[in-house]
Design a protein around this motif. Sequence first.
Motif, PDB file in Angstrom:
ATOM      1  N   ASN A 120      10.480   5.036   0.874  1.00 44.90           N
ATOM      2  CA  ASN A 120      10.218   6.258   1.343  1.00 44.90           C
ATOM      3  C   ASN A 120      10.431   7.184   0.185  1.00 44.90           C
ATOM      4  O   ASN A 120       9.927   8.450   0.287  1.00 44.90           O
ATOM      5  N   LYS A 121      11.399   6.808  -0.695  1.00 42.56           N
ATOM      6  CA  LYS A 121      11.677   7.951  -1.884  1.00 42.56           C
ATOM      7  C   LYS A 121      11.019   7.779  -3.038  1.00 42.56           C
ATOM      8  O   LYS A 121      10.892   8.484  -3.882  1.00 42.56           O
ATOM      9  N   GLY A 122       9.964   6.620  -3.077  1.00 40.05           N
ATOM     10  CA  GLY A 122       8.911   6.705  -4.137  1.00 40.05           C
ATOM     11  C   GLY A 122       9.562   5.218  -4.961  1.00 40.05           C
ATOM     12  O   GLY A 122      10.583   4.877  -4.828  1.00 40.05           O
ATOM     13  N   MET A 123       8.483   4.696  -5.550  1.00 40.80           N
ATOM     14  CA  MET A 123       8.829   3.577  -6.617  1.00 40.80           C
ATOM     15  C   MET A 123       9.564   3.902  -7.476  1.00 40.80           C
ATOM     16  O   MET A 123      10.691   2.978  -8.005  1.00 40.80           O
ATOM     17  N   ARG A 124       9.613   4.927  -8.300  1.00 39.95           N
ATOM     18  CA  ARG A 124      10.468   5.195  -9.474  1.00 39.95           C
ATOM     19  C   ARG A 124      11.937   5.285  -8.917  1.00 39.95           C
ATOM     20  O   ARG A 124      12.937   4.920  -9.687  1.00 39.95           O
ATOM     21  N   LYS A 125      12.170   5.921  -7.824  1.00 37.39           N
ATOM     22  CA  LYS A 125      13.723   6.061  -7.251  1.00 37.39           C
ATOM     23  C   LYS A 125      14.138   4.512  -7.012  1.00 37.39           C
ATOM     24  O   LYS A 125      15.252   4.152  -7.077  1.00 37.39           O
ATOM     25  N   MET A 126      13.256   3.636  -6.396  1.00 39.24           N
ATOM     26  CA  MET A 126      13.633   2.082  -6.107  1.00 39.24           C
ATOM     27  C   MET A 126      14.090   1.558  -7.511  1.00 39.24           C
ATOM     28  O   MET A 126      15.118   1.072  -7.456  1.00 39.24           O
ATOM     29  N   VAL A 160      23.743  -7.314   7.478  1.00 38.61           N
ATOM     30  CA  VAL A 160      22.514  -6.617   8.688  1.00 38.61           C
ATOM     31  C   VAL A 160      22.447  -5.196   8.166  1.00 38.61           C
ATOM     32  O   VAL A 160      21.126  -4.662   8.482  1.00 38.61           O
ATOM     33  N   LEU A 161      23.545  -4.414   7.883  1.00 42.51           N
ATOM     34  CA  LEU A 161      23.438  -3.151   7.634  1.00 42.51           C
ATOM     35  C   LEU A 161      22.525  -2.673   6.482  1.00 42.51           C
ATOM     36  O   LEU A 161      22.325  -1.350   6.483  1.00 42.51           O
ATOM     37  N   ASP A 162      22.314  -3.418   5.729  1.00 45.48           N
ATOM     38  CA  ASP A 162      21.416  -2.995   4.568  1.00 45.48           C
ATOM     39  C   ASP A 162      20.064  -3.453   4.983  1.00 45.48           C
ATOM     40  O   ASP A 162      19.146  -3.089   4.203  1.00 45.48           O
ATOM     41  N   THR A 163      19.404  -3.510   6.161  1.00 46.30           N
ATOM     42  CA  THR A 163      18.340  -3.700   6.593  1.00 46.30           C
ATOM     43  C   THR A 163      17.413  -2.627   6.332  1.00 46.30           C
ATOM     44  O   THR A 163      16.583  -2.781   5.913  1.00 46.30           O
ATOM     45  N   PHE A 164      17.768  -1.286   6.505  1.00 46.42           N
ATOM     46  CA  PHE A 164      17.067  -0.395   6.103  1.00 46.42           C
ATOM     47  C   PHE A 164      17.015   0.444   4.875  1.00 46.42           C
ATOM     48  O   PHE A 164      16.679   1.539   4.744  1.00 46.42           O
ATOM     49  N   LEU A 165      17.622  -0.315   3.958  1.00 48.84           N
ATOM     50  CA  LEU A 165      17.834   0.169   2.504  1.00 48.84           C
ATOM     51  C   LEU A 165      16.535   0.297   2.075  1.00 48.84           C
ATOM     52  O   LEU A 165      16.216   1.271   1.338  1.00 48.84           O
ATOM     53  N   LEU A 166      15.658  -0.841   2.046  1.00 46.85           N
ATOM     54  CA  LEU A 166      14.300  -0.849   1.593  1.00 46.85           C
ATOM     55  C   LEU A 166      13.653   0.233   2.013  1.00 46.85           C
ATOM     56  O   LEU A 166      12.821   1.011   1.219  1.00 46.85           O
ATOM     57  N   LEU A 167      13.535   0.347   3.380  1.00 45.47           N
ATOM     58  CA  LEU A 167      12.524   1.373   4.019  1.00 45.47           C
ATOM     59  C   LEU A 167      13.014   2.796   3.482  1.00 45.47           C
ATOM     60  O   LEU A 167      12.067   3.638   3.313  1.00 45.47           O
ATOM     61  N   PHE A 168      14.604   3.016   3.368  1.00 45.59           N
ATOM     62  CA  PHE A 168      14.896   4.561   2.711  1.00 45.59           C
ATOM     63  C   PHE A 168      14.359   4.384   1.366  1.00 45.59           C
ATOM     64  O   PHE A 168      13.805   5.738   0.686  1.00 45.59           O
ATOM     65  N   LEU A 169      14.306   3.396   0.581  1.00 50.55           N
ATOM     66  CA  LEU A 169      14.090   3.595  -0.992  1.00 50.55           C
ATOM     67  C   LEU A 169      12.752   3.655  -1.150  1.00 50.55           C
ATOM     68  O   LEU A 169      12.192   4.397  -2.003  1.00 50.55           O
ATOM     69  N   GLU A 223       0.830  -1.333  -0.047  1.00 47.99           N
ATOM     70  CA  GLU A 223       0.055  -0.107   0.013  1.00 47.99           C
ATOM     71  C   GLU A 223       0.830   1.152  -0.003  1.00 47.99           C
ATOM     72  O   GLU A 223       0.314   2.502  -0.574  1.00 47.99           O
ATOM     73  N   GLU A 224       2.119   1.157   0.444  1.00 46.06           N
ATOM     74  CA  GLU A 224       2.809   2.378   0.469  1.00 46.06           C
ATOM     75  C   GLU A 224       3.213   2.957  -0.958  1.00 46.06           C
ATOM     76  O   GLU A 224       3.203   4.211  -0.899  1.00 46.06           O
ATOM     77  N   VAL A 225       3.226   2.176  -1.929  1.00 49.04           N
ATOM     78  CA  VAL A 225       3.406   2.481  -3.531  1.00 49.04           C
ATOM     79  C   VAL A 225       2.269   2.043  -4.272  1.00 49.04           C
ATOM     80  O   VAL A 225       2.588   2.238  -5.605  1.00 49.04           O
ATOM     81  N   HIS A 226       1.126   1.651  -3.831  1.00 45.61           N
ATOM     82  CA  HIS A 226       0.032   1.217  -4.765  1.00 45.61           C
ATOM     83  C   HIS A 226      -0.351   2.477  -5.445  1.00 45.61           C
ATOM     84  O   HIS A 226      -0.669   3.613  -4.944  1.00 45.61           O
ATOM     85  N   GLU A 227      -0.336   2.240  -6.835  1.00 48.87           N
ATOM     86  CA  GLU A 227      -0.993   3.302  -7.774  1.00 48.87           C
ATOM     87  C   GLU A 227      -0.253   4.471  -7.645  1.00 48.87           C
ATOM     88  O   GLU A 227      -0.836   5.719  -7.601  1.00 48.87           O
ATOM     89  N   SER A 228       1.115   4.371  -6.967  1.00 50.94           N
ATOM     90  CA  SER A 228       1.894   5.911  -6.997  1.00 50.94           C
ATOM     91  C   SER A 228       2.604   6.349  -8.140  1.00 50.94           C
ATOM     92  O   SER A 228       3.004   7.664  -7.918  1.00 50.94           O
ATOM     93  N   VAL A 229       2.555   5.796  -9.214  1.00 51.22           N
ATOM     94  CA  VAL A 229       3.053   5.979 -10.522  1.00 51.22           C
ATOM     95  C   VAL A 229       2.056   6.486 -11.433  1.00 51.22           C
ATOM     96  O   VAL A 229       1.388   5.600 -11.882  1.00 51.22           O
ATOM     97  N   GLN A 230       2.150   7.727 -12.006  1.00 52.53           N
ATOM     98  CA  GLN A 230       1.094   8.299 -12.760  1.00 52.53           C
ATOM     99  C   GLN A 230       1.262   7.718 -14.125  1.00 52.53           C
ATOM    100  O   GLN A 230       2.349   7.793 -14.607  1.00 52.53           O
ATOM    101  N   THR A 231       0.835   7.246 -14.816  1.00 53.51           N
ATOM    102  CA  THR A 231       0.817   6.962 -16.264  1.00 53.51           C
ATOM    103  C   THR A 231      -0.209   7.927 -17.106  1.00 53.51           C
ATOM    104  O   THR A 231      -0.382   7.634 -18.239  1.00 53.51           O
TER     105      THR A 231
END
Length: 624
Positions: free
Chosen positions: A154-160, A143-152, A7-15
Amino acid sequence: MSGKSLEEVHESVQTQGKAKGFRKILAFLGPAYLISVGYMDPGNWATDIAGGSQFGYALIWVLLMSNIMALLLQSLSARLGIVTQRDLAQASRETYSKFINYILYFLAEIAIAACDLAEVLGMAIGLNLLFGIPLIDAVLFTVLDTFLLLFLINKGMRKMEAFIIALVAIIGFSFIFEMIFAQPEMGKVVAGLIPSLPGPAALYIAIGIIGATVMPHNLYLHSSLVQTRKFDRTKDGIKQALRYNFIDSTIALNLAFFVNAAILILAAATFHKAGMYEVAEIQDAHKFLEPLLGNKWAPILFAVALIAAGQSSTVTGTLAGQIIMEGYLNFRMKPWVRRIITRLIAIVPAVIVIYIFGESVTGKLLIFSQVVLSLQLGFAIIPLIHFVSDKSKMKGFHISTPTKIASWLIALIIVSLNAKLVYDEIKGWLDSAENPTLLWFTVVPLAFAFLFLLLYIVFQPFFAKPKVDIYNHSPHSLKLKFISAGVYSKKNIAVTVDFSNADESALNNAFALGGIEANYTLIHVVETVGAILYGDQVVDHETSVDEQLLLQYEKMLTDHGYKINTKLAFGEPGKGIPKIVNEGNFDVLVMGTHGHTGFKDLILGTTVDKVRHRINIPLFIVKN
């Protein structure tokens, strides 16, 4: 509880509103690149290296066949998500019984853990090879990359997607240079596209390649990621989305095919050519590249590509884990908590095994992870084919008969080959075990249980009646027990409802305050990303279900003599509820809780604290 996948990124990219042609296609491109990394993750490297070193270029056709299979299956997965706005896990929850879904969920979680194990090992081996970090330390470092997904996220689907595409590009360019260094014999490469099996051992490697290539979590993931695109949901709009996503899948999976073929060709052009037929470990491949190719950059680029493959795969693997948990259980967990749990499930066994048996077992661990994935594969493919063949589910976009035949044929091939792989592994364990009796009473019955479950999900949809999902959010099916009404001088009472067991306590306490004469307003918040972005303009399945449930509540309570109004808020509950309350003429707000504090609040989050600081009327908190 939200019914939207990711749900964080559902339909978040406009086409919508994009120009036609390339710019329109570009708006849809992206999800398949996240999928493609699963087809070039470290679990594939071991089988590709073993195939190339033992049999030269002879098994390139297996990679091509696997890629064609994967393309069809991923297109089915994308079709399910685009048409039904359901991911594979959600569709399973709505089709099978609770008991079966719990088993399927458990198997899917094991597959995610096995996948993450391969990715952890791949990244750790890459760090070990590139920087000389001890393998156990490298495993812990992941383990240090644990928060990478959360960071990405939050930046939006296109950034990920851009981040993943960058990693895929690193892998691709690394192997372009590896091909230049290795100078493969192009005639033999082309000849390798012709199906052949040099010997019985080649069949085992071929099975391993297919098992490592077509991965179950990708089917869950793709059916969700395509829902990040917002498009016109007319018949023509859906057709266009299907077409553009097929283009996306074709490009991305062919890139994955190039990487896998490049690994196999590199092994053939170096190790097989030098008569080193037994090279199967990633570490051995790295060690021999420089002396065989005479170039110091060859092993460096190999390690860099391995790290990129592990990092990209671990991001998408965690997304798949979130989709599976939310889809099968209708349960959300904070992404960083989910990330840590998934990573620990992979790291702990890896550290224990490496500590006890040494670094030489990493290859066996990688193979073991692929065997575990093989067990799960049929439980993802078969339901998928059922769902996209269902005329009612697919609203006229069900697959054609030729596609259905091809899909079932691919499922038969993959499941049969993976069953043989599992059979061979169990047979090997039985032959080498000092006490096989324990295996006969544990592993063997478990394998037969998997077989019966597989047969069940094959035939069950042919005989089952469709499940009605309107009450899916409400565990008590809207049947509330009422206590006698009290008297309260204030007559406008707001009550929050979330269609959980907490509603019963909240409503009964509200009725005790206001009695039969008060006016009650039931407030529910739709929490999807679409709701966050578009507010009350959103039109989706989740909003429709919530509206129907509110109407059910209103009718049921009105029949009991209460004066009921309903209000839907959109977005975050901590903001939506105060907005309705402050704009209305209410005397008190009644909120139910799930009775959890401390660690559970950390995992599930809490709305009460946010609401109480933002409203200007008394808040009555009811502990469930």
